[in-house]
Design an enzyme around this catalytic site. Structure first.
Site, PDB file in Angstrom:
ATOM      1  N   ARG A   1       0.803  -1.229   0.000  1.00 40.94           N
ATOM      2  CA  ARG A   1       0.000   0.000   0.000  1.00 40.94           C
ATOM      3  C   ARG A   1       0.838   1.283   0.000  1.00 40.94           C
ATOM      4  NH1 ARG A   1      -3.559  -2.224   4.991  1.00 40.94           N
ATOM      5  NH2 ARG A   1      -1.667  -3.470   5.214  1.00 40.94           N
TER       6      ARG A   1
ATOM      7  N   ALA B   1      43.493  43.591  -5.959  1.00 41.75           N
ATOM      8  CA  ALA B   1      42.176  43.287  -6.528  1.00 41.75           C
ATOM      9  C   ALA B   1      42.313  42.910  -7.995  1.00 41.75           C
ATOM     10  CB  ALA B   1      41.265  44.500  -6.372  1.00 41.75           C
TER      11      ALA B   1
HETATM   12  C1  UD1 Z   1      -2.252  -5.757  11.666  1.00 43.15           C
HETATM   13  C2  UD1 Z   1      -3.209  -6.615  12.513  1.00 43.15           C
HETATM   14  C3  UD1 Z   1      -4.436  -5.768  12.866  1.00 43.15           C
HETATM   15  C4  UD1 Z   1      -4.001  -4.494  13.588  1.00 43.15           C
HETATM   16  C5  UD1 Z   1      -2.947  -3.731  12.775  1.00 43.15           C
HETATM   17  C6  UD1 Z   1      -2.363  -2.624  13.628  1.00 43.15           C
HETATM   18  C7  UD1 Z   1      -2.980  -8.921  11.779  1.00 43.15           C
HETATM   19  C8  UD1 Z   1      -3.568 -10.027  10.994  1.00 43.15           C
HETATM   20  N1  UD1 Z   1      -3.629  -7.772  11.763  1.00 43.15           N
HETATM   21  O1  UD1 Z   1      -2.917  -5.445  10.458  1.00 43.15           O
HETATM   22  O2  UD1 Z   1      -5.314  -6.524  13.707  1.00 43.15           O
HETATM   23  O3  UD1 Z   1      -5.122  -3.669  13.812  1.00 43.15           O
HETATM   24  O4  UD1 Z   1      -1.863  -4.595  12.392  1.00 43.15           O
HETATM   25  O5  UD1 Z   1      -1.529  -1.788  12.891  1.00 43.15           O
HETATM   26  O6  UD1 Z   1      -1.991  -9.136  12.473  1.00 43.15           O
HETATM   27  N2  UD1 Z   1       4.397  -8.815   8.523  1.00 43.15           N
HETATM   28  C9  UD1 Z   1       5.376  -9.775   8.455  1.00 43.15           C
HETATM   29  N3  UD1 Z   1       5.118 -10.940   7.789  1.00 43.15           N
HETATM   30  C10 UD1 Z   1       3.909 -11.191   7.228  1.00 43.15           C
HETATM   31  C11 UD1 Z   1       2.903 -10.203   7.315  1.00 43.15           C
HETATM   32  C12 UD1 Z   1       3.178  -9.020   7.970  1.00 43.15           C
HETATM   33  O7  UD1 Z   1       6.478  -9.588   8.965  1.00 43.15           O
HETATM   34  O8  UD1 Z   1       3.758 -12.279   6.671  1.00 43.15           O
HETATM   35  C13 UD1 Z   1       4.691  -7.540   9.235  1.00 43.15           C
HETATM   36  C14 UD1 Z   1       4.597  -6.318   8.352  1.00 43.15           C
HETATM   37  O9  UD1 Z   1       5.868  -6.022   7.786  1.00 43.15           O
HETATM   38  C15 UD1 Z   1       4.129  -5.239   9.300  1.00 43.15           C
HETATM   39  C16 UD1 Z   1       3.392  -6.004  10.392  1.00 43.15           C
HETATM   40  O10 UD1 Z   1       3.734  -7.354  10.241  1.00 43.15           O
HETATM   41  O11 UD1 Z   1       5.232  -4.546   9.897  1.00 43.15           O
HETATM   42  C17 UD1 Z   1       1.886  -5.855  10.261  1.00 43.15           C
HETATM   43  O12 UD1 Z   1       1.471  -6.298   8.991  1.00 43.15           O
HETATM   44  P1  UD1 Z   1       0.409  -5.481   8.149  1.00 43.15           P
HETATM   45  O13 UD1 Z   1       0.215  -6.173   6.866  1.00 43.15           O
HETATM   46  O14 UD1 Z   1       0.761  -4.060   8.132  1.00 43.15           O
HETATM   47  O15 UD1 Z   1      -0.890  -5.729   9.062  1.00 43.15           O
HETATM   48  P2  UD1 Z   1      -2.194  -4.830   9.143  1.00 43.15           P
HETATM   49  O16 UD1 Z   1      -3.041  -5.127   7.965  1.00 43.15           O
HETATM   50  O17 UD1 Z   1      -1.834  -3.431   9.375  1.00 43.15           O
HETATM   51 CA    CA Z   2       0.041  -2.288   9.426  1.00 40.46          CA
END
Ligand code: UD1
Ligand code: CA
Length: 457
Positions: free
Chosen positions: A15, A422
């Protein structure tokens, strides 16, 4: 009790629509994941494990060895990400705090309070929650009639009704370490995104009869997750306000905080005044009693006390005390400006040592030079440092006076106390105490103009 931390930073950050991996996007000059690691480092944790995947090498290179790294080869969700730490952590007793690398505004105080409650209540898991005015996109915290936490449902999986819940999952949790890995082994990917969700551990532990708790923080802003550039700019604004406020409370005057941009890494001494439109970046350090700005940009510089720097750009250089710079000066990398120097308008200085009390007040280029003490470089003095292939050094000894519009063609040395007339173009060394004139002599042809006019008639 042993404490461990896991930071999730493997996601691509689709995103963000960026070539830069999400957690490396800076907020006030510091990568998001670095903010998280710095705050976690203030807690008493034995070891920090950062889960990396996308941009793993870049993350390692930027963050360094303050954390251990674990590779998540495929990004199958936050639960799957934590699972990667199984080898290192599964057998251990203690508390494990799990955080996302994209929540840069969380403070160690809030994390401390979360941990305290978790350990005092002896809970299996405590989730950090907050009330959001606009909860869209976040996981919602669903509670039972008695107020206890039932489960967390992701926005994409939530019903219309569940989406009206304003209490959100911040993505930060304390777990009993053994129960965390026990619960993770039961998490499935049967949901809207086909991912293994870490928050599902909460419902699993609850159903097994373990104590599931929540710590709701007052300040939603602190818990904000940055998924796109809009949120990034909001995080930047909140962080900026926080940084400026801290400086002001420490005795720095900031005339217009909304228009002053100071990186998280910058240090400023007491009674320094920062005028509007100024930007202080990186490892910049400014001493006491300075006036900086308006509209001044300083990157990675060490600036001493009682300096006045206006409408100027400085980078990778050092400035002593009681120096005046600007308006409209440019101090380029590897310069050392000693005490009581004056660098005036439209003066550019590069890779130059500028000795104490020396002046270049107007319209000069001084590059690859060693300027001694109390030297006066007249308006338009230029070091001719480049022949199209190589750069050469200009040495100007103490008390030299360079007249206006002079070229000093390097390599060249001007001896102590010498005078340059100068308009000279100096190509040979000038001994100390000498007057050097290197220009064509003036010839006045008397009555020349009227004679010319007569001949034309
Ligand atoms: C996540 C939470 C959501 C919460 C929100 C808060 C989950 C399923 N959802 O959603 O409940 O409200 O954070 O900000 O946990 N990441 C990994 N490996 C993966 C997937 C993600 O390391 O396979 C890391 C991403 O780099 C990121 C973090 O986990 O730093 C959160 O992942 P992201 O995809 O941003 O989750 P949200 O959709 O924001
Ligand atoms: Ca997030």
């Amino acid at each position: 009790m042993d404490r461990f931390a896991i930071i999730l930073a493997a996601g691509k950050g689709t995103r963000m629509k960026s070539k830069v991996y999400k957690v490396l996007h800076p907020v006030c000059g510091k990568a998001m994941v670095q903010h998280v690691i710095d705050e976690v480092s203030k807690l008493q944790v034995q070891s920090i494990y950062t889960i990396i995947g996308y941009g793993a090498e870049e993350v390692k290179a930027q963050v360094g060895d303050v954390t251990n790294y674990i590779l998540q080869e495929e990004q199958l969700g936050t639960g799957h990400a934590v699972m990667q730490a199984q080898g290192e952590l599964a057998g251990k007793q203690g508390t494990t705090i799990v955080l996302c690398g994209d929540t840069p505004l969380l403070t160690s105080e809030t994390l401390q309070a979360l941990m305290k409650q978790h350990e005092e209540e002896n809970a299996a898991v405590t989730v950090l929650t907050a009330k959001a005015d606009d909860p869209a996109g976040y996981g919602r915290v669903l509670r039972n009639q008695d107020g206890s936490v039932k489960k967390i449902v992701e926005h994409k999986d939530a019903t219309e009704d569940e989406r009206t819940v304003q209490e959100i999952n911040t993505g930060t949790y304390c777990f009993d370490n053994a129960l965390l890995f026990h619960a993770l082994s039961q998490v499935s990917n049967d949901n809207a995104q086909g991912e293994y969700y870490l928050p599902d551990c909460i419902e699993i532990l609850k159903q097994e009869g373990h104590k599931v708790s929540a710590y709701q923080t007052e300040d939603f802003n602190e818990t904000m997750g940055v998924n796109d550039r809009v949120a990034l700019s909001q995080a930047e604004a909140i962080m900026r306000e926080r940084i400026n406020r801290t400086h002001m409370l420490n005795g720095v005057s900031i005339i217009d905080p909304a228009n002053t941009y100071i990186d998280a890494t910058v240090k400023i001494g007491q009674d320094t005044v920062i005028q509007p439109g100024s930007i202080l970046r990186g490892n910049t350090q400014v001493g006491e009693d300075c006036i900086i700005g308006p509209h001044t940009e300083i990157t990675n510089c060490k600036v001493g006390d009682r300096n006045h720097i206006r409408q100027s750009v400085l980078s990778e250089s050092e400035v002593g005390n009681e120096v005046q710079i600007g308006p409209f000066a440019h101090i380029r990398p590897e310069s050392m400006i000693h005490d009581k120097v004056k660098v005036g308008n439209f003066v550019e200085i590069k890779k130059t040592v500028f000795g104490e009390g020396s002046k270049a007040s107007h319209l000069s280029y001084i590059g690859d030079a060693e300027v001694g003490k109390d030297v006066n470089l007249g308006c338009g003095s230029i070091t001719v440092n480049y022949d199209g292939k190589r750069k050469y050094l200009t040495k100007i000894d103490d008390h030299v006076f360079v007249g206006c519009n002079s070229n000093l063609v390097a390599p060249v040395t001007i001896g102590k106390g010498a005078y340059i007339a100068a308009g000279s173009t100096i190509t040979d060394d000038v001994p100390g105490d000498a007057l050097s004139i290197a220009r064509a002599r003036q010839v006045n042809k008397e009555n020349y103009v009227s004679k010319l006019n007569m001949n034309n008639e």
